[in-house]
Design a protein around this motif. Structure first.
Motif, PDB file in Angstrom:
ATOM      1  N   ARG A 215     -11.024  11.923   3.669  1.00  0.00           N
ATOM      2  CA  ARG A 215      -9.805  11.382   4.258  1.00  0.00           C
ATOM      3  C   ARG A 215      -9.499   9.999   3.692  1.00  0.00           C
ATOM      4  N   ARG A 216     -10.535   9.200   3.533  1.00  0.00           N
ATOM      5  CA  ARG A 216     -10.327   7.839   3.019  1.00  0.00           C
ATOM      6  C   ARG A 216      -9.803   7.838   1.592  1.00  0.00           C
ATOM      7  N   LEU A 217     -10.413   8.654   0.726  1.00  0.00           N
ATOM      8  CA  LEU A 217      -9.975   8.688  -0.671  1.00  0.00           C
ATOM      9  C   LEU A 217      -8.598   9.317  -0.823  1.00  0.00           C
ATOM     10  N   ALA A 218      -8.323  10.336   0.009  1.00  0.00           N
ATOM     11  CA  ALA A 218      -7.017  10.995  -0.085  1.00  0.00           C
ATOM     12  C   ALA A 218      -5.878  10.053   0.305  1.00  0.00           C
ATOM     13  N   HIS A 219      -6.141   9.030   1.101  1.00  0.00           N
ATOM     14  CA  HIS A 219      -5.112   8.105   1.554  1.00  0.00           C
ATOM     15  C   HIS A 219      -5.360   6.696   1.023  1.00  0.00           C
ATOM     16  N   ALA A 220      -6.041   6.580  -0.094  1.00  0.00           N
ATOM     17  CA  ALA A 220      -6.409   5.269  -0.630  1.00  0.00           C
ATOM     18  C   ALA A 220      -5.190   4.415  -0.948  1.00  0.00           C
ATOM     19  N   SER A 221      -4.173   4.967  -1.593  1.00  0.00           N
ATOM     20  CA  SER A 221      -2.976   4.195  -1.965  1.00  0.00           C
ATOM     21  C   SER A 221      -2.288   3.645  -0.730  1.00  0.00           C
ATOM     22  N   THR A 222      -2.107   4.484   0.268  1.00  0.00           N
ATOM     23  CA  THR A 222      -1.459   4.055   1.501  1.00  0.00           C
ATOM     24  C   THR A 222      -2.257   2.953   2.182  1.00  0.00           C
ATOM     25  N   LEU A 223      -3.595   3.118   2.204  1.00  0.00           N
ATOM     26  CA  LEU A 223      -4.457   2.120   2.830  1.00  0.00           C
ATOM     27  C   LEU A 223      -4.354   0.774   2.103  1.00  0.00           C
ATOM     28  N   ARG A 224      -4.311   0.818   0.750  1.00  0.00           N
ATOM     29  CA  ARG A 224      -4.215  -0.431  -0.018  1.00  0.00           C
ATOM     30  C   ARG A 224      -2.875  -1.122   0.249  1.00  0.00           C
ATOM     31  N   ASP A 225      -1.779  -0.335   0.266  1.00  0.00           N
ATOM     32  CA  ASP A 225      -0.465  -0.903   0.525  1.00  0.00           C
ATOM     33  C   ASP A 225      -0.395  -1.553   1.893  1.00  0.00           C
ATOM     34  N   GLU A 226      -0.946  -0.856   2.887  1.00  0.00           N
ATOM     35  CA  GLU A 226      -0.900  -1.397   4.241  1.00  0.00           C
ATOM     36  C   GLU A 226      -1.736  -2.664   4.351  1.00  0.00           C
ATOM     37  N   ALA A 227      -2.847  -2.715   3.623  1.00  0.00           N
ATOM     38  CA  ALA A 227      -3.676  -3.923   3.626  1.00  0.00           C
ATOM     39  C   ALA A 227      -2.927  -5.090   3.001  1.00  0.00           C
ATOM     40  N   ALA A 228      -2.203  -4.813   1.878  1.00  0.00           N
ATOM     41  CA  ALA A 228      -1.431  -5.887   1.210  1.00  0.00           C
ATOM     42  C   ALA A 228      -0.325  -6.401   2.124  1.00  0.00           C
ATOM     43  N   PHE A 229       0.390  -5.486   2.780  1.00  0.00           N
ATOM     44  CA  PHE A 229       1.448  -5.885   3.715  1.00  0.00           C
ATOM     45  C   PHE A 229       0.881  -6.734   4.844  1.00  0.00           C
ATOM     46  N   SER A 230      -0.256  -6.326   5.361  1.00  0.00           N
ATOM     47  CA  SER A 230      -0.872  -7.053   6.469  1.00  0.00           C
ATOM     48  C   SER A 230      -1.294  -8.450   6.039  1.00  0.00           C
ATOM     49  N   LEU A 231      -1.891  -8.582   4.845  1.00  0.00           N
ATOM     50  CA  LEU A 231      -2.292  -9.899   4.359  1.00  0.00           C
ATOM     51  C   LEU A 231      -1.091 -10.815   4.185  1.00  0.00           C
ATOM     52  N   SER A 232      -0.018 -10.226   3.654  1.00  0.00           N
ATOM     53  CA  SER A 232       1.200 -11.015   3.462  1.00  0.00           C
ATOM     54  C   SER A 232       1.753 -11.485   4.796  1.00  0.00           C
ATOM     55  N   SER A 233       1.760 -10.605   5.761  1.00  0.00           N
ATOM     56  CA  SER A 233       2.311 -10.935   7.066  1.00  0.00           C
ATOM     57  C   SER A 233       1.456 -11.954   7.800  1.00  0.00           C
ATOM     58  N   LEU A 234       0.180 -11.871   7.615  1.00  0.00           N
ATOM     59  CA  LEU A 234      -0.719 -12.752   8.340  1.00  0.00           C
ATOM     60  C   LEU A 234      -0.888 -14.125   7.678  1.00  0.00           C
ATOM     61  N   TYR A 235      -0.921 -14.115   6.299  1.00  0.00           N
ATOM     62  CA  TYR A 235      -1.390 -15.369   5.689  1.00  0.00           C
ATOM     63  C   TYR A 235      -0.694 -15.709   4.363  1.00  0.00           C
ATOM     64  N   ASP A 236      -0.514 -14.645   3.522  1.00  0.00           N
ATOM     65  CA  ASP A 236      -0.096 -14.925   2.150  1.00  0.00           C
ATOM     66  C   ASP A 236       1.411 -15.092   1.993  1.00  0.00           C
ATOM     67  N   GLY A 237       2.192 -14.656   2.924  1.00  0.00           N
ATOM     68  CA  GLY A 237       3.663 -14.734   2.781  1.00  0.00           C
ATOM     69  C   GLY A 237       4.149 -16.183   2.690  1.00  0.00           C
ATOM     70  N   GLU A 238       5.155 -16.428   1.834  1.00  0.00           N
ATOM     71  CA  GLU A 238       5.642 -17.793   1.659  1.00  0.00           C
ATOM     72  C   GLU A 238       6.399 -18.294   2.888  1.00  0.00           C
ATOM     73  N   HIS A 239       7.034 -17.412   3.566  1.00  0.00           N
ATOM     74  CA  HIS A 239       7.858 -17.848   4.690  1.00  0.00           C
ATOM     75  C   HIS A 239       7.461 -17.102   5.967  1.00  0.00           C
ATOM     76  N   ASN A 240       7.263 -17.873   6.959  1.00  0.00           N
ATOM     77  CA  ASN A 240       7.046 -17.328   8.306  1.00  0.00           C
ATOM     78  C   ASN A 240       5.873 -16.336   8.408  1.00  0.00           C
ATOM     79  N   ASN A 241       4.734 -16.603   7.702  1.00  0.00           N
ATOM     80  CA  ASN A 241       3.557 -15.752   7.948  1.00  0.00           C
ATOM     81  C   ASN A 241       2.934 -16.154   9.280  1.00  0.00           C
ATOM     82  N   ALA A 242       2.188 -15.288   9.834  1.00  0.00           N
ATOM     83  CA  ALA A 242       1.661 -15.472  11.197  1.00  0.00           C
ATOM     84  C   ALA A 242       0.813 -16.735  11.303  1.00  0.00           C
ATOM     85  N   PHE A 243      -0.007 -17.017  10.276  1.00  0.00           N
ATOM     86  CA  PHE A 243      -0.927 -18.148  10.384  1.00  0.00           C
ATOM     87  C   PHE A 243      -0.161 -19.462  10.377  1.00  0.00           C
ATOM     88  N   SER A 244       0.855 -19.570   9.466  1.00  0.00           N
ATOM     89  CA  SER A 244       1.616 -20.821   9.387  1.00  0.00           C
ATOM     90  C   SER A 244       2.429 -21.042  10.661  1.00  0.00           C
TER      91      SER A 244
END
Length: 553
Positions: A215-244
């Protein structure tokens, strides 16, 4: 020896108490008076089969008590000790029987099963019945007599044990041979199935892990995308990320703490939340970096999962149960292999068991041959004294492996010649009823003399004997009574006169019942009882004189 017998409500006995002594005791009485009833009652006390009809009509239960002096009977003392029963100079056996047929046995007051009552009884009393001569023509009874005379009980038991062990192995071999063809086809199937499962080698809990990894390997792309979106939303986004945004809120509220101190715990909670966000971001980066899109691994997982499901379907189980099935089939295959190995080793064990039986049986044969020769000579001599002057007796033993059994390797036959010039022939072909009775008596007296049992009972074994022969029988029993307590039921005055003591049985009739009594007779009473046996109810002076002469002799 038997010292006392108490019988209550048994058959036609209401209440009977008999005291017995050492030596020879004769029990006499009219025909039908119930001379054998004491022996029947004692037999019940020793474990014989009970029937409700034995209870005296109108009574609730019958009760028989026998008291034995065993101070010199070391075998009986040892038996009581081994069975954890009270040991004293007197051993008391008791048997009760209700009118409904319920029976109980006791030894020294302790309730015991009938098999124990019988086992102890065999060490105390040996009863010879009036119909024993009828058994004399049976080969199994003949062999039993020879073995009893030889006194090789341990050797006989050892032979029986060796035979049983041999036969047990033979039955095992037969069973293995019958199963071999069926097991062979089963073994071929198991070899294929176990080989297939061992080649696949699915480990316990592995299938669950395979499903998870797939299950993990079959959905690897989706999992990676969701992780990138989450990082951006939490910390890496230039504007209005959760941490800032969180840091901005903390700074502004912190500035207002001087105005209202109630904001302090809120600021502290938000600061802790910021720390948690930073920790989550670090763990999320590790997770993102670990996501590996590996088509080859995914294909391998799919292949292994498919194979597991195919094997599970073939065996009609869940895929998770394949390791358990493999272990079970491996165990069954090992058992078949062990049975084959057992079959190979069984041949040697069988040979050893057969050899052990053969050796023991040969020792038994030699002991029987010696006893048979001596017994034949002694019976011939005893028959001469029983008015069979020209009689010859021989115990014939035919030994052959084809006769092998738990009793050894012998077939036995009692041969007799009763007239001069007559060849020895099987007993049942040449002996008349009277001759058979005398031969039986000779054998019983001789074999009884070899017995270690302290009390011997003879129930009208002198049937068919009369005249001078009867006196010889009396002398035989009297001599036997010098070393063993002898109790004999007899209708012959010549036998009764030889007894050390005599008991007279009488049947008393009343209007509504019949009762049997037994009293010791001595002095003039004994003379009268012997005269009655000689002349019937009309006792003449001549009968009295004959009775006195018998006693004097």
């Amino acid at each position: 020896m038997l010292t006392q017998l108490h019988v209550r409500q048994f058959a036609i006995v209401k209440d009977l108490n008999i005291e017995l002594k050492a030596g020879m005791t004769a029990i006499t009485g009219e025909t039908g008076a119930g001379k054998s009833i004491a022996l029947d009652a004692l037999g019940l006390c020793l474990g014989a089969r009970a029937e409700a009809a034995m209870v005296r009509p109108g009574a609730d239960k019958a009760e028989i008590t026998a008291v034995f002096d065993i101070h010199a009977n070391t075998t009986a003392i040892r038996w009581l000790t081994e069975h954890e029963l009270d040991v004293d100079e007197d051993c008391i056996l008791r048997r009760t029987l209700t009118a409904e047929g319920r029976s109980k046995g006791y030894i020294n007051g302790a309730p015991v099963p009938m098999n124990l009552l019988k086992a102890l009884g065999q060490l105390l009393v040996n009863i010879h019945g009036q119909h024993e001569h009828q058994l004399l023509t049976h080969n199994d009874h003949q062999l039993k007599l020879v073995d009893g005379y030889a006194q090789h009980h341990e050797l006989l038991q050892d032979t029986r044990d060796k035979w049983q062990q041999w036969q047990l192995l033979r039955r095992e071999q037969k069973q293995l041979n019958e199963q071999r063809e069926q097991l062979q086809s089963r073994r071929q199937l198991l070899n294929y199935q176990v080989g297939e499962l061992q080649e696949f080698a699915l480990q316990p809990d592995e299938f669950t892990q395979i499903e998870s990894d797939h299950r993990r390997l079959a959905h690897a792309s989706t999992l990676r995308d969701e992780a990138a979106f989450s990082l951006s939303s939490l910390y890496d986004g230039e504007h209005n990320n959760a941490f800032s945004l969180l840091q901005t809120v903390i700074e502004r509220l912190a500035q207002q703490q001087s105005v209202d101190s109630q904001l302090e715990p809120i600021v502290n909670l938000l600061s802790e939340a910021g720390v948690q966000v930073e920790e989550a971001v670090r763990e999320l980066r590790h997770y993102q970096d670990a996501i590996d899109i590996d088509p080859e691994e995914l294909a391998e997982l799919e292949r292994r999962m498919t194979t597991a499901m195919q094997l599970a379907k073939k065996h009609q189980i869940a895929p998770q149960q394949l390791p358990e099935l493999q272990a079970s089939l491996e165990q069954e295959l090992q058992q078949i292999s062990d049975s084959n190995a057992r079959a190979e080793s069984l041949d040697k064990e069988l040979e050893q068991a057969a050899h052990a039986f053969q050796n023991t049986a040969e020792k038994l044969t030699r002991s029987r041959q010696k006893a048979a020769t001596d017994l034949g000579k002694r019976i011939s001599q005893s028959m001469h004294g029983l008015n069979m002057k020209a009689a010859q007796f021989k115990v014939e033993l035919n030994t052959d492996n084809k006769h092998a059994s738990a009793l050894g390797m012998e077939q036995i036959n009692f041969l007799v010649s009763t007239n001069p010039g007559q060849p020895l022939q099987p007993l049942n072909k040449v002996a008349s009823g009277g001759e058979l009775s005398r031969i039986s008596l000779a054998i019983q007296v001789i074999t009884a003399n070899q017995s270690s049992t302290p009390t011997l009972m003879f129930d009208e074994v002198d049937v068919g004997v009369s005249g001078p022969t009867a006196a010889t029988v009396g002398n035989l029993l009297r001599t036997l009574g010098q070393s063993t307590q002898v109790i004999c039921v007899t209708h012959l005055p010549q036998v009764a006169a030889k007894a050390n003591q005599q008991m007279c049985v009488q049947k008393i009739h009343s209007k509504d019942s019949t009762e049997t009594t037994m009293l010791a007779v001595q002095g003039d009473e004994r003379v009268i009882e012997l005269a009655r046996l000689l002349g019937g109810d009309q006792i003449s002076e001549k009968a009295m004189a004959n009775a006195q002469e018998l006693l004097a002799s």
